[in-house]
Every structure is written in C-alpha cells, then in structure tokens.
Design an enzyme around this catalytic site. Structure first.
Site, PDB file in Angstrom:
ATOM      1  CB  SER A 235      -0.936   0.016   1.201  1.00 55.34           C
ATOM      2  OG  SER A 235      -1.907  -0.989   1.064  1.00 55.34           O
TER       3      SER A 235
ATOM      4  CG  HIS B 172      -3.775  -8.595   4.554  1.00 55.97           C
ATOM      5  ND1 HIS B 172      -2.617  -9.054   3.973  1.00 55.97           N
ATOM      6  CD2 HIS B 172      -3.844  -7.275   4.258  1.00 55.97           C
ATOM      7  CE1 HIS B 172      -2.008  -8.048   3.370  1.00 55.97           C
ATOM      8  NE2 HIS B 172      -2.729  -6.955   3.517  1.00 55.97           N
TER       9      HIS B 172
ATOM     10  CG  ASP C   2      -3.855   0.011  -2.169  1.00 55.31           C
ATOM     11  OD1 ASP C   2      -4.804  -0.791  -2.349  1.00 55.31           O
ATOM     12  OD2 ASP C   2      -3.396   0.276  -1.045  1.00 55.31           O
TER      13      ASP C   2
ATOM     14  CG  HIS D  33      -1.002  -6.780  -0.958  1.00 55.18           C
ATOM     15  ND1 HIS D  33      -0.321  -5.602  -0.797  1.00 55.18           N
ATOM     16  CD2 HIS D  33      -1.785  -6.920   0.141  1.00 55.18           C
ATOM     17  CE1 HIS D  33      -0.690  -5.041   0.343  1.00 55.18           C
ATOM     18  NE2 HIS D  33      -1.565  -5.823   0.935  1.00 55.18           N
TER      19      HIS D  33
HETATM   20 ZN   LIG Z   1      -2.567  -4.993   2.534  1.00 56.34          ZN
END
Ligand SMILES: [Zn+2]
Ligand SMILES: *[C@@H]1O[C@H](CO)[C@@H](O)[C@H](O)[C@H]1NC(C)=O
Ligand SMILES: *[C@@H]1O[C@H](CO)[C@@H](O)[C@H](O)[C@H]1NC(C)=O
Length: 572
Positions: A140, A344, A383, A493
């Site tokens: 991020s 997550h 993002d 991610h």
């Molecule tokens: Zn994250």
C-alpha cells in the site's frame, strides 16, 4: 531606407506592393511619368507603413503573450470559474472479484433482481495496473506513492522515491496552491495510504514520524486541514494509557498548541461536529486506538465509532464550508482501508460489509457533487488486490461446483478478527486450563454458531481453533469461506489489475481505459492544476540528510529505523 530594404526582403509585403503598383498602372494608363513616380513613392511609403505596423503589432503580441504566460506561471490569480474540488477514494485491497462477491451478496440479502448492481458498478471507468518499482506485487505504501507523487517507488516507501529522496504529494501541492485538504480512513491515520499524502519517510513502519509530519511538524509545515479515522495510539506519549509511540512526545498536545488543531477522540465529539456544520479546522478526529472495527462489528457499536460514510459526509461538508468564501476548493482523500484487512484475513463475510460501506461512501460523494455549486470530480481506485479472492472454490477431493453461496456470508454477525479476540480473551480469563472438549463446545456454541452462523463445523475445524487460539482468525475465516465456496490464494497481495471508478466527465478522460497507477496520480495534480515538482524541490532542499540516511538501503533498513522524534526531527 532601412525599412524599404527590409520590405524588399519580405516576399509577402513586396508582392502586395507590386500588385497594387500594377493595379495603379492599369487603371491610370496614359498619365505622365512624374505622376507615376509620385505614385510609386506613395506606394513605397505605404509598403513601409504597413510593414512597420505589422512589426509593431507582432512585437506587441509577443510581449503580451510572454507577459501573460509569465503572469500565469508566477501569480496566476485563481478565479471563481477555476474553483474546483477533487475527491479521491481508495478501496485498499479491493480487486474485481470483491465487486462480484458484494454485488451477489447484496442481491441475496436484500432480495434484489439478478441485474441489480452496486453504485460503483454504474460508475466503472477503467482499470489500473499496480506494480511497484521493485516488485510485481505492490504494497500500500508504494501504491499510495504512485497516487500521491505520480511516481513508482519501492514497497514500503512513504512518498520517497527509489533514490530515497522525498517526492512532493498532490495534497501538499494543493495546500500550497490555496486548496483545503482532508484525509478520511478507517485504519490508523498514520497507515501507508494516508501517510503518503502528508509525510515522507523511508519505511511505512515509521509511524511515530508520520504522525508528527501529518499534524505539521515537518519541513513543509502543516498541509492537512482535516483528518478523521483511527490510530490514536500514535499520537499519545509513551507511558500513557493507549499509547503505541516509542517516545514521550504528546502529538495531540503539539498539534493543538503549536499547529492549532481542534481534537476529538469520541463518537460524542464526532456528533458535535453536526455533519461538518460545526467543524473548526484544522480538525483531528481519532476515534479508535488503532483500526476502526470492521463494519460488520461496528454496526453493533454505532454509539462508539462513526462509519466511513458518516466521516466522509462530515468531511465533505466541513471542507465545503471552509472553502465557501475562497476561490479555491478542496482535495479530499477517503479510504475504505479495511477491505484490505478482510482480504489479508481471508474473511469474506467481513469484506462484503466493508465494500458495501465503501459503496455507500461513494454514493455520499456523488450526492455531494449533485448538491454543490462547485465543480467537483470523484475518482476512485484500489492500490492493489488482496487475498487472491475467487468467487468459487474446488474442495480437495471434490469435483468443481459451478456456484458459490452468499447465504453463508449473510449468517455471520461478527468478523473472524472479533471472534478470535473473544476466544483469546475467554481462554486467558480461565482460572485453570479448560479441557479440549469443553473448549470446543464453548467455541462451537458461542463463536462458530452464534458469530459465524455456521452450524455444521467439523470436529477437525473445532480442534484447530481450540489448540491454537492465537492463530484462530484465519481458521475461523477458512470455516466460513468453505461454507460460502469462496476461494483465496494468499494472505498477502496480488498483482491483478484493479478497477477505476469516476463521477465521470471530460476531465477524467485521461484515465479512461487501462492505465498505470501513476497515471491516476498524475491526473490528480493535473486536475487541481498544482505543481508537485515544486514541492519535491522544496522538500529536497529543506531535508537535511545525515550520512546514516544516505548509507542505509531502505529495503534493508533495520527496525531501529522506527523513529525517534528527536533524532529525526531534522531529517523530516
Ligand atoms: Zn494490505
Ligand atoms: C432488471 O430486470 C427487471 C426484470 O427482472 C427489469 O424490469 C428491469 O428493467 C431490469 N433493470 C435493468 C437496469 O436492466
Ligand atoms: C519513552 O520515551 C523516552 C524518550 O522520548 C525514552 O527515554 C523512554 O525510555 C521511553 N519509555 C518507554 C517505557 O519506552
């Protein structure tokens, strides 16, 4: 004489002269030679006159153009017609599959037709590629640096470039240009995304420094006018209740005394803002020690924490009021921060509620745009994606099933994070260790059935929870994901492209289609017509760099980089 010679060199003027001479000649044939000479002289004079006039006019045009451009570059006074607001929304960790998941979930729980869509769906604009300078999978910090500075950087960088030098952010440039600015989040206000708009540090973990810079205690002074969210612990001095700072700096007090902030830390204080009507800027509202609870949990704690859409509406009104007499509007960043956290954890029940609340906040911004007199554009993107979410799952040893089951998510009344917290709390409060079977029974009745809404947990699943309460979050998440047939490929991610949404219009045409995340960042400063490069220069001039900084590779920097206010006071 000089002008005559020059005029002969100018084909345009001399042709014109010849033409008129010939015409004179034709119409006045038969007149005497003296007459002809006089006319010729007159013609020459006229030629010279026209030329001088052209020369003076050209020079005047050039002078005016140069003056106008210079004026524009140096002191371009904003006019009412230029007044504009920009709202930039970030759905941290929300990939395309999160939209499918949430859309179908809402259709299910609200009994809506198959063609019902989210507000976001109706404002789809394009997609964004997300890689960072040093990895195909961004974090991020690098993701937000692409937005704030319009440049790629390394994972972990907070508006600092791969050369470890700071880059000016669109928010800082906007503030310098006379805009009002704001940040609204549901995680710590010092977390990577908000941090990139108002601070510069080598690593996102340096949240003690980030807090200081955000309130104005950095080389640029104060750039933010409004901050709403969580992360109070980074603003309280060590040794006091609820502090997570390494040093004894009272950032709340510093913000109030030195930089003029008004401060609130409660729902009551938030309500007293009266939806922004009573907000006195600069305004700092920190409503949770760290994260604001997931929307799924917050719904039951509405008297303690404001929601994302409530904070967004309050920020919009507060900034609108603060700029009502100004020729400049505002820049506001609103982040649905915890879509990422649900990813997550791999908790689909928490994630759909986060996305729904983000959709609600998006709608609140659209309503504001309909209502306001000032030209306002909304651009929203993520993002990166988190979790590798898939809206289908093939169970090991089973054939694929062409379906997933939103009803399994509808039964959940708590996030997996909250259930794990309850489990750890329960275990720690037992005077003597419980038997495995007693603990499993309690877990099943109190957490799995009543919290997750799962009534068929297997003994194996309950045993995992009972034997490892500290790791229970992801085990709860696996139970509900399996029931819903929702798949995940990672607790981190992914590199998948993310969607871009906008209120639309020709202004946002430059980010239509598939763009780079840095294109979104460049759009932000172009739309506001502000100069981030000038901020970069100023930052680089004013930032003293002790040799330790130059020597340290940020990626390899040790945890001792976690800040010390006094040591880094000069640096930042
Ligand atoms: Zn994250
Ligand atoms: C959605 O489907 C219903 C019929 O189920 C139809 O009446 C309606 O017009 C459709 N809406 C859109 C936006 O296509
Ligand atoms: C609190 O911060 C001060 C420096 O600001 C430091 O000297 C002290 O050791 C810290 N105390 C704790 C308990 O971390």
């Amino acid at each position: 004489m000089v002008s005559e010679q020059v005029s002969e060199q100018s084909p345009l003027l001399s042709n014109e002269g010849e033409g008129s001479t010939r015409a004179d000649h034709g119409s006045d044939s038969g007149n005497g030679g003296a007459d002809m000479d006089r006319r010729r002289r007159w013609s020459r004079l006229r030629e010279a006159g026209i030329f001088i006039w052209a020369l003076v006019a050209t020079a005047a045009v050039i002078v005016i153009a140069v003056w106008a451009q210079h004026n524009q570059q140096t002191s371009r006074p904003p006019s009412r017609a230029d007044k504009r607001n920009l709202v930039f929304m970030v759905s941290d960790g929300m990939g395309p599959a999160s939209l499918s998941l949430t859309r179908s979930f809402r259709q299910h729980v609200d009994g809506l037709p198959d063609n019902d869509t989210l507000v976001l769906d109706k404002h789809f604009w394009g997609s964004s590629r997300t890689r960072s300078s040093n990895s195909l999978v961004t974090d991020s910090a690098a993701g937000a640096t692409a937005f704030s500075c319009g440049k790629k950087s390394y994972n972990g960088a907070i508006s600092v470039l791969p050369d470890y030098e700071p880059c000016g952010s669109v928010l800082e440039a906007a503030k310098r240009a006379g805009y009002m600015t704001g940040l609204v989040v549901t995680t710590d206000i010092t977390d990577a995304t908000p941090a990139c708009f108002a601070s510069h540090v080598l690593l996102r973990q340096m949240q003690d420094d980030i807090a200081l810079q955000e309130v104005g205690h950095g080389v640029l002074g104060r750039s933010v006018d409004l901050m709403l969210g969580g992360g109070r612990c980074h603003f309280l001095p060590n040794g006091t209740d609820g502090s997570c700072r390494a040093d004894d700096v009272d950032v709340v007090k510093l913000a109030q005394d030195k930089y003029g902030w008004t401060y609130t830390d409660s729902r009551d204080g938030f309500d007293k803002l009266k939806g922004g009507k009573k907000a006195k800027l600069p305004l700092l509202g920190l409503f949770a020690s760290s994260d604001i609870p997931f929307e799924l949990d917050r719904q039951n704690e509405n008297d303690v924490y404001p929601s994302l859409s409530e904070m967004a509406k309050t920020a919009l009104r507060a900034l609108e009021r603060a700029t009502s007499d100004s020729d400049r509007g505002f820049f506001l960043m609103i982040e649905g921060s915890r879509i990422d956290h649900a990813g997550h954890i791999n908790d689909p029940a928490a994630q759909v509620r986060e996305v729904l609340e983000y959709d609600k906040a998006f709608k609140a911004v659209l309503d504001f745009i309909d209502d306001t007199q000032t030209e306002t554009v909304l651009v929203a993107t993520s993002d990166h994606e988190t979790g590798g979410l898939a809206t289908a799952l093939q169970e090991p040893g089973h054939l694929p099933v062409y379906n997933w089951y939103p009803q399994a998510l509808a039964q959940a009344s708590s996030s997996c994070e909250r259930l794990a917290g309850k489990l750890q709390d329960y275990v720690s409060k037992q005077p003597s260790p419980l038997s495995q079977s007693d603990l499993k029974t309690w877990i099943n009745d109190e957490l799995v059935v009543s919290g997750l809404g799962v009534t068929d947990a297997t003994d194996e699943e309950l045993s995992l929870l009972a034997t490892d309460p500290d790791d229970a979050t992801s085990n709860f998440a696996a139970i509900i994901s399996l029931r819903a047939h929702v798949g995940w490929s990672t607790h981190g991610h992914t590199a998948v492209d993310v969607n871009v949404y906008s209120s639309g219009g020709p202004q946002a045409a430059s980010i239509r289609g598939n763009v780079e995340n840095t294109d979104v960042g460049k759009f932000l400063s172009h739309y506001l017509d502000v100069d981030v490069d000038a901020i970069t220069e100023e930052l680089r001039e004013k930032t003293a760099r002790p040799s330790v900084i130059a020597a340290a590779g940020a990626e390899h920097a040790a945890p001792q980089w976690t800040s010390n206010y006094h040591e880094y006071d000069g640096l930042q």
